[in-house]
Design a protein around this motif. Structure first.
Motif, PDB file in Angstrom:
ATOM      1  N   ASP B 236     -41.581   8.000 -85.906  1.00 23.94           N
ATOM      2  CA  ASP B 236     -43.012   7.756 -86.108  1.00 23.94           C
ATOM      3  C   ASP B 236     -43.670   7.148 -84.865  1.00 23.94           C
ATOM      4  N   MET B 237     -43.074   7.434 -83.716  1.00 21.12           N
ATOM      5  CA  MET B 237     -43.534   6.792 -82.490  1.00 21.12           C
ATOM      6  C   MET B 237     -44.813   7.430 -81.941  1.00 21.12           C
ATOM      7  N   SER B 238     -45.643   6.607 -81.309  1.00 19.55           N
ATOM      8  CA  SER B 238     -46.802   7.123 -80.575  1.00 19.55           C
ATOM      9  C   SER B 238     -46.557   6.939 -79.079  1.00 19.55           C
ATOM     10  N   PHE B 239     -47.283   7.753 -78.303  1.00 13.45           N
ATOM     11  CA  PHE B 239     -47.047   7.776 -76.855  1.00 13.45           C
ATOM     12  C   PHE B 239     -48.360   7.526 -76.130  1.00 13.45           C
ATOM     13  N   ALA B 240     -48.320   6.621 -75.168  1.00 11.97           N
ATOM     14  CA  ALA B 240     -49.571   6.210 -74.532  1.00 11.97           C
ATOM     15  C   ALA B 240     -49.515   6.328 -73.020  1.00 11.97           C
ATOM     16  N   VAL B 241     -50.668   6.646 -72.454  1.00 14.83           N
ATOM     17  CA  VAL B 241     -50.903   6.427 -71.018  1.00 14.83           C
ATOM     18  C   VAL B 241     -52.227   5.678 -70.912  1.00 14.83           C
ATOM     19  N   ILE B 242     -52.426   5.022 -69.785  1.00 15.08           N
ATOM     20  CA  ILE B 242     -53.611   4.184 -69.610  1.00 15.08           C
ATOM     21  C   ILE B 242     -54.297   4.553 -68.298  1.00 15.08           C
ATOM     22  N   ALA B 243     -55.614   4.708 -68.359  1.00 12.19           N
ATOM     23  CA  ALA B 243     -56.407   4.824 -67.129  1.00 12.19           C
ATOM     24  C   ALA B 243     -56.760   3.403 -66.706  1.00 12.19           C
ATOM     25  N   ARG B 244     -56.203   2.961 -65.578  1.00  9.65           N
ATOM     26  CA  ARG B 244     -56.399   1.572 -65.150  1.00  9.65           C
ATOM     27  C   ARG B 244     -57.422   1.474 -64.039  1.00  9.65           C
ATOM     28  N   SER B 245     -58.017   0.306 -63.909  1.00 10.75           N
ATOM     29  CA  SER B 245     -58.981   0.089 -62.839  1.00 10.75           C
ATOM     30  C   SER B 245     -58.345   0.434 -61.495  1.00 10.75           C
ATOM     31  N   PRO B 246     -58.985   1.319 -60.731  1.00 13.93           N
ATOM     32  CA  PRO B 246     -58.382   1.721 -59.450  1.00 13.93           C
ATOM     33  C   PRO B 246     -58.414   0.614 -58.413  1.00 13.93           C
ATOM     34  N   VAL B 373     -41.461   0.174 -74.551  1.00 13.76           N
ATOM     35  CA  VAL B 373     -41.645   0.520 -75.956  1.00 13.76           C
ATOM     36  C   VAL B 373     -41.767  -0.783 -76.736  1.00 13.76           C
ATOM     37  N   ALA B 374     -42.669  -0.798 -77.721  1.00 15.24           N
ATOM     38  CA  ALA B 374     -42.777  -1.976 -78.579  1.00 15.24           C
ATOM     39  C   ALA B 374     -43.098  -1.560 -80.002  1.00 15.24           C
ATOM     40  N   ARG B 375     -42.654  -2.372 -80.943  1.00 15.76           N
ATOM     41  CA  ARG B 375     -43.105  -2.234 -82.336  1.00 15.76           C
ATOM     42  C   ARG B 375     -43.190  -3.631 -82.930  1.00 15.76           C
ATOM     43  N   ILE B 376     -44.034  -3.756 -83.947  1.00 15.25           N
ATOM     44  CA  ILE B 376     -44.239  -5.060 -84.568  1.00 15.25           C
ATOM     45  C   ILE B 376     -44.067  -4.898 -86.076  1.00 15.25           C
ATOM     46  N   ILE B 377     -43.138  -5.651 -86.623  1.00 20.86           N
ATOM     47  CA  ILE B 377     -42.900  -5.607 -88.066  1.00 20.86           C
ATOM     48  C   ILE B 377     -43.003  -7.035 -88.601  1.00 20.86           C
ATOM     49  N   ALA B 378     -43.892  -7.232 -89.542  1.00 20.20           N
ATOM     50  CA  ALA B 378     -44.069  -8.539 -90.192  1.00 20.20           C
ATOM     51  C   ALA B 378     -44.228  -9.659 -89.165  1.00 20.20           C
ATOM     52  N   GLY B 379     -45.070  -9.414 -88.184  1.00 20.75           N
ATOM     53  CA  GLY B 379     -45.383 -10.460 -87.205  1.00 20.75           C
ATOM     54  C   GLY B 379     -44.336 -10.645 -86.135  1.00 20.75           C
ATOM     55  N   GLY B 440     -48.713  -2.109 -85.420  1.00 16.79           N
ATOM     56  CA  GLY B 440     -47.283  -2.372 -85.321  1.00 16.79           C
ATOM     57  C   GLY B 440     -46.409  -1.151 -85.157  1.00 16.79           C
ATOM     58  N   ARG B 441     -47.016   0.017 -85.212  1.00 15.19           N
ATOM     59  CA  ARG B 441     -46.265   1.267 -85.048  1.00 15.19           C
ATOM     60  C   ARG B 441     -45.571   1.275 -83.671  1.00 15.19           C
ATOM     61  N   PRO B 442     -44.389   1.883 -83.563  1.00 16.22           N
ATOM     62  CA  PRO B 442     -43.752   1.938 -82.241  1.00 16.22           C
ATOM     63  C   PRO B 442     -44.600   2.739 -81.251  1.00 16.22           C
ATOM     64  N   VAL B 443     -44.852   2.153 -80.112  1.00 16.59           N
ATOM     65  CA  VAL B 443     -45.624   2.817 -79.067  1.00 16.59           C
ATOM     66  C   VAL B 443     -44.832   2.764 -77.771  1.00 16.59           C
ATOM     67  N   LYS B 444     -44.776   3.904 -77.118  1.00 18.87           N
ATOM     68  CA  LYS B 444     -44.169   3.960 -75.780  1.00 18.87           C
ATOM     69  C   LYS B 444     -45.278   4.158 -74.769  1.00 18.87           C
ATOM     70  N   VAL B 445     -45.353   3.278 -73.801  1.00 21.60           N
ATOM     71  CA  VAL B 445     -46.313   3.492 -72.722  1.00 21.60           C
ATOM     72  C   VAL B 445     -45.535   3.966 -71.496  1.00 21.60           C
ATOM     73  N   THR B 446     -46.031   4.993 -70.861  1.00 24.48           N
ATOM     74  CA  THR B 446     -45.403   5.534 -69.654  1.00 24.48           C
ATOM     75  C   THR B 446     -46.438   5.551 -68.542  1.00 24.48           C
ATOM     76  N   TRP B 447     -46.040   5.045 -67.396  1.00 23.02           N
ATOM     77  CA  TRP B 447     -46.895   5.176 -66.211  1.00 23.02           C
ATOM     78  C   TRP B 447     -46.581   6.518 -65.577  1.00 23.02           C
ATOM     79  N   THR B 448     -47.617   7.288 -65.262  1.00 24.91           N
ATOM     80  CA  THR B 448     -47.351   8.499 -64.490  1.00 24.91           C
ATOM     81  C   THR B 448     -47.050   8.069 -63.049  1.00 24.91           C
ATOM     82  N   ARG B 449     -46.588   8.995 -62.225  1.00 18.43           N
ATOM     83  CA  ARG B 449     -46.309   8.640 -60.831  1.00 18.43           C
ATOM     84  C   ARG B 449     -47.590   8.199 -60.133  1.00 18.43           C
TER      85      ARG B 449
END
Lengths: 154, 770
Positions: B236-246, B373-379, B440-449
């Motif tokens: 049930d994992m979600s996958f994230a990328v972030i546009a960060r301030s250049p 990767v992070a997930r949060i269960i019951a705090g 709290g769902r598991p999320v993986k954040v990946t930095w692109t190159r």
């Protein structure tokens, strides 16, 4: 969509243009194939498609459908793949190890095409695979050892 | 998020404890930074080595090892594996003292918990250096407990029994009991005091200092099973990328996520928290895209429209900045070490030589980009992260989530390269914040190159100015060196405008040369991007400048470079670093770790002999030498080059001589030095991140080149200098191989072509004049 991965037929629902890398890693949980650049510049994501080493980070999954896909999880099933994995361990090639799946897949395609590669052949086949830890000399040695081993067992 | 705002607010700042901790993490005490004074040698409580690190060391065998009913020994590794071999080397030490059979040893990675395991920061080339003795005590204590249990079982004096190879033998009767049989009883016995331990002699070692031990993770790595930070996977994992301030310090003015939100697979688009005045390890401002695959998130991110407020660093231009550093380097600056009278001797010298060197920002470019990767269960939050700083990760994630640290578990994965980048756990904090945003769902954040090269904690940028006076005999009579570079302390204390103690002590003020008149200065410099520590840190610019300059002086004096360098080092002697104004000394005691010029001489003599120094070469072909002391180890390199008519540089062979004192796992020391050669060649040939309008200009490996197979030396010969005995304290291994490579390469280019390289990267500077 049906994919032939490591001699298994796997059905997956994916956008046709999604790179094969993310189908393997994120949709199927096959995480042995690594992400490194997303532009076919580093080779970390190398898989075999019908025996050819391809960068899965830029390969739309639709183009791999109906073809024979081999990943690091499956390459050891062939004598050549097993010889490479054995040589890699004997020589203690890896440092961090992250790029080594891609290195082994590129080496497998090389030895399939050229069982006794020259140094120039190794340069040509392997220069698309970056190792930031700098294991190149040991990779070269391991390829030669696997080539010799492959020759003996045939 | 309120807890975070308080902790990191510009007015509140870091707590003193946290500030100290961060400085420790980056490798040393600062003398003065941001108005905060920290006592140095005068402080009677000054602690050295591991004891100076937060949470020090733990040597309790009940913490680090278990023996199962089937006899398998499990040894816990509390440092992070990033290719340096710590997951093999550290257990090897325990197993050896334990008299365990290595083929029945398993290795288990510790989660973040420094109170339990001792300090876990994996940087500064100090894991083995700090934990050799505690790990020996662990193994020896467990061995003696097993012997005690056997003696009790047989009702014989413990002096009659002896542990050997996974069993205990009663010497008189030949009876044997396996470790499996004895384990439960042994665990109930008191742990012997450190003073009561019988440690092995060096002759008794079975694994330590020997070869032939395969990598603990070798099989998993070559079969694709090894788990890096990018690999944890849940259904049930979600996958994230972030546009960060250049731009560092920039913020999101406004953004339009309409198109991105409608893209295939997208689950959520959200703004990341605003940045703070101090960069620390805080995630950058930006907009996150969360989707059902990383590929979908990357595609959707391209559809975002973001208007940025660049803030104060929006005009950072690395060309203009280089000019400003050069101007600073040409004027007197803060004096950081002085002896004799440089000015008058320079004026009266028979000859004076000056040169200026430049090294740009360098990116770590770990093959595994930052991720987590992070997930949060019951705090309670679980994080899986490729982190070099597990405890810092735990504390920072807790602060950002606003929960107690005991509710955060950090699982330390393998690191797909670290090199200092992964000491800063912004990526793990991002994963935790995104999981929180996804209930709290598991999320993986990946930095692109691209993310990695745009937002790294970069190696500093520096101009090094040197001037020397030579006597009629060609000897150096006076030496002036100005080093000007923004400090890595700026991420903790943005107003820091000088190199801090740990930077000055990296091959600048602790240069152990026999020069009667010497002055070293450090003009001010401000930072405009995140500066971090990159494998071997400030040793890179300092060694490049000093070792290139020595070659220039030798050439000017018409002398052989090796002979000239040895003369400059002078007689074999042990120098107290305090006398060189280096009160940092890598955090180690100046008595235990003086700078030993005899050992420095020896690596120079060894490497030149092994490399056949002085051979005659055809035009376009030559050798270059450099030597450098760092991380308490002595390294020297001879690089051979072959340069064709087009100026293309081929490096057929590199020799390295290395003295790190006693060697725990020589095989991994060799591999670290081989890797250091390649990394040194990479940064010398290609390494450069440039800035325009506050933005990094390099996107991916086509613009940030690193050495590839066809460019790597086919022949790297590592010559390890054996230690006299195990009483010599250990030096570092992971970093000290890097600094001599760039100057040795450039000196070789000079030998081959007569062309001096004073600005890195070399790129096409070796092209012959037509």
């Amino acid at each position: 969509m049906e994919l032939q991965i490591n001699d298994q037929t796997i059905t997956v629902a994916a956008e046709p243009e999604l790179p094969l890398l993310w189908v393997l890693r994120d949709l199927l949980g096959m995480t042995g194939t690594k992400f490194g650049c997303g532009m076919a510049l580093c080779g970390a994501c190398t898989v075999l498609v019908d025996g050819q080493a391809l960068r899965s980070c830029v390969l739309p999954v639709a183009q791999a459908a109906g073809k024979k896909i081999t990943t690091i999880e499956g390459v050891g099933a062939t004598p050549l793949g097993a010889a490479l994995q054995g040589a890699w361990q004997q020589i203690n090639v890896p440092q961090c190890g992250y790029c080594q799946a891609g290195q082994i897949m590129s080496a497998a395609a090389l030895l399939q095409a050229k069982p006794n590669p020259s140094d120039a052949d190794i340069d040509t086949a392997m220069s698309g695979n970056i190792c930031r830890c700098g294991t190149y000399p040991r990779i070269r040695t391991a390829i030669k050892q696997a080539a010799n081993h492959g020759g003996q067992t045939k | 998020m309120s807890a975070v705002a308080d902790e990191f607010s510009p007015s509140g700042g870091l707590s003193r404890r946290q500030f100290l901790r961060q400085l420790q993490a980056m490798g040393g005490l600062l003398l003065v930074a941001d108005g905060l004074h920290i006592a140095k040698a005068a402080d009677a409580a000054r602690k050295y080595g591991a004891e100076g690190m937060e949470h020090g060391t733990v040597d309790n065998p009940l913490v680090f090892l278990t023996i199962a009913d089937d006899g398998w020994v499990t040894i816990v590794v509390h440092r992070s594996e990033m290719g340096q071999g710590v997951r093999t080397g550290m257990p090897l030490i325990v197993a050896d003292e334990l008299e365990a059979d290595w083929s029945r040893v398993r290795v288990q990675q510790a989660p973040a918990d420094e109170e339990k395991y001792g300090n876990q920061d994996t940087d500064g080339s100090r894991s083995t250096r700090h934990f050799l003795d505690p790990m020996r005590r662990c193994g020896a204590a467990a061995r003696m407990m097993l012997e005690g249990a056997a003696a009790l079982s047989w009702n014989v004096p413990v002096s009659e029994v002896r542990a050997a190879n996974h069993e205990v033998l009663h010497q008189k009767t030949g009876r044997k009991l396996s470790y499996a049989t004895l384990a439960k009883r042994a665990a109930k016995l008191p742990v012997p005091a450190a003073t009561a331990l019988r440690l092995k002699t060096a002759e008794e070692f079975r694994y330590v200092g020997k070869g032939g031990v395969p990598l603990v993770d070798g099989h998993d790595i070559v079969t694709g099973r090894a788990q890096y930070g990018i690999d944890p996977w849940f259904k049930d994992m979600s996958f994230a990328v972030i546009a960060r301030s250049p731009v560092l310090g920039g913020t999101v003015k406004q953004f339009d996520a309409t198109a991105a939100s409608a893209a295939p697979g997208v689950q959520k688009v959200l703004q990341m928290p605003a940045p703070v005045a101090k960069a620390t390890f805080h995630p950058l401002a930006g907009v996150a895209v969360i989707a059902n695959s990383t590929g979908a998130a990357i595609a959707a991110r391209k559809l975002l429209t973001i208007e940025w407020d660049d803030g104060a660093n929006g005009s950072y231009d690395s060309d203009a900045y280089r000019t400003s550093l050069q101007e600073s380097a040409r004027k007197p600056g803060k004096v950081v070490r002085e002896s004799g009278n440089v000015d008058s001797v320079l004026q009266s010298a028979a000859k004076s030589i000056e040169a200026e060197y430049y090294i740009p920002h360098i990116a770590h470019a770990t093959m595994e980009p930052p991720c987590g990767v992070a997930r949060i269960i019951a705090g309670k939050c679980e994080v899986w992260a490729p982190t070099q700083a597990p405890q810092v990760t735990r504390e920072d994630v807790a602060k950002h989530l606003g929960i107690p640290a005991e509710n955060v578990t950090v699982h330390v994965t393998l690191l797909g390269g670290g090199f200092g980048r992964k000491s800063k756990p912004d990526f793990a904090i991002e994963a935790a914040l995104l999981s929180q945003a996804m209930d709290g769902r598991p999320v993986k954040v990946t930095w692109t190159r691209e993310d990695d090269l745009h937002h790294d904690f970069l190696h500093t940028v520096s101009v090094e100015y040197l001037k020397a006076g030579l006597g009629a005999d060609g000897k150096v009579s006076a030496w002036l060196h100005r080093s000007v570079a923004p400090s890595l302390a700026t991420i903790f204390a943005p107003n820091t405008d000088h190199e801090v103690g740990a930077e000055l002590g990296m091959g600048f003020i602790n240069m152990p040369y026999d020069i009667p008149n010497l002055r070293q200065e450090n003009p001010a410099a401000a930072a405009h991007c995140r500066i971090g520590w990159f494998r071997s840190v400030s040793n890179i610019p300092h060694a490049f400048a000093v070792q290139s300059f020595v070659s220039e002086l030798a050439a000017s004096a018409g002398k052989d470079h090796r002979d000239y360098l040895l003369e400059l080092i002078g007689a074999a002697r042990k120098i107290d670093p305090d006398t060189m104004q280096d009160h940092w000394n890598h955090g180690e005691s100046p008595q235990r770790y003086p700078v030993d010029t005899g050992r420095l001489r020896h690596v120079v003599e060894t490497v030149t002999q092994e490399a056949g120094w002085g051979k005659k070469f055809a035009p376009g072909h030559g050798q270059g030498l450099a030597a450098h002391y760092s991380f308490l180890s002595y390294a020297a390199a001879v690089v051979e080059v072959d340069i064709d008519e087009q100026g293309r540089i081929v490096v057929p062979r590199v020799d390295v001589a290395f003295d790190c004192g006693p060697q725990v796992n020589p095989e991994r020391i060799r591999s670290q030095l081989e890797g250091a050669v390649i990394m040194g060649l990479s940064l010398a040939m290609f390494g450069e991140i440039t800035f325009k309008r506050g933005r990094s200009q390099q996107d991916n490996f086509h613009q940030y080149r690193v050495t590839r197979m066809n460019e790597a030396p086919a022949d790297i010969r590592v010559h390890l200098v054996p230690a006299q005995d195990w009483n010599v304290p250990l030096g570092g291994v992971g970093e000290p191989g890097v600094p001599p490579i760039a100057p040795a390469l450039c000196n070789a280019v000079f030998a081959a072509t007569g062309k001096r390289i004073r600005r890195l990267p070399i790129k096409d500077q070796a092209k012959r004049a037509t």
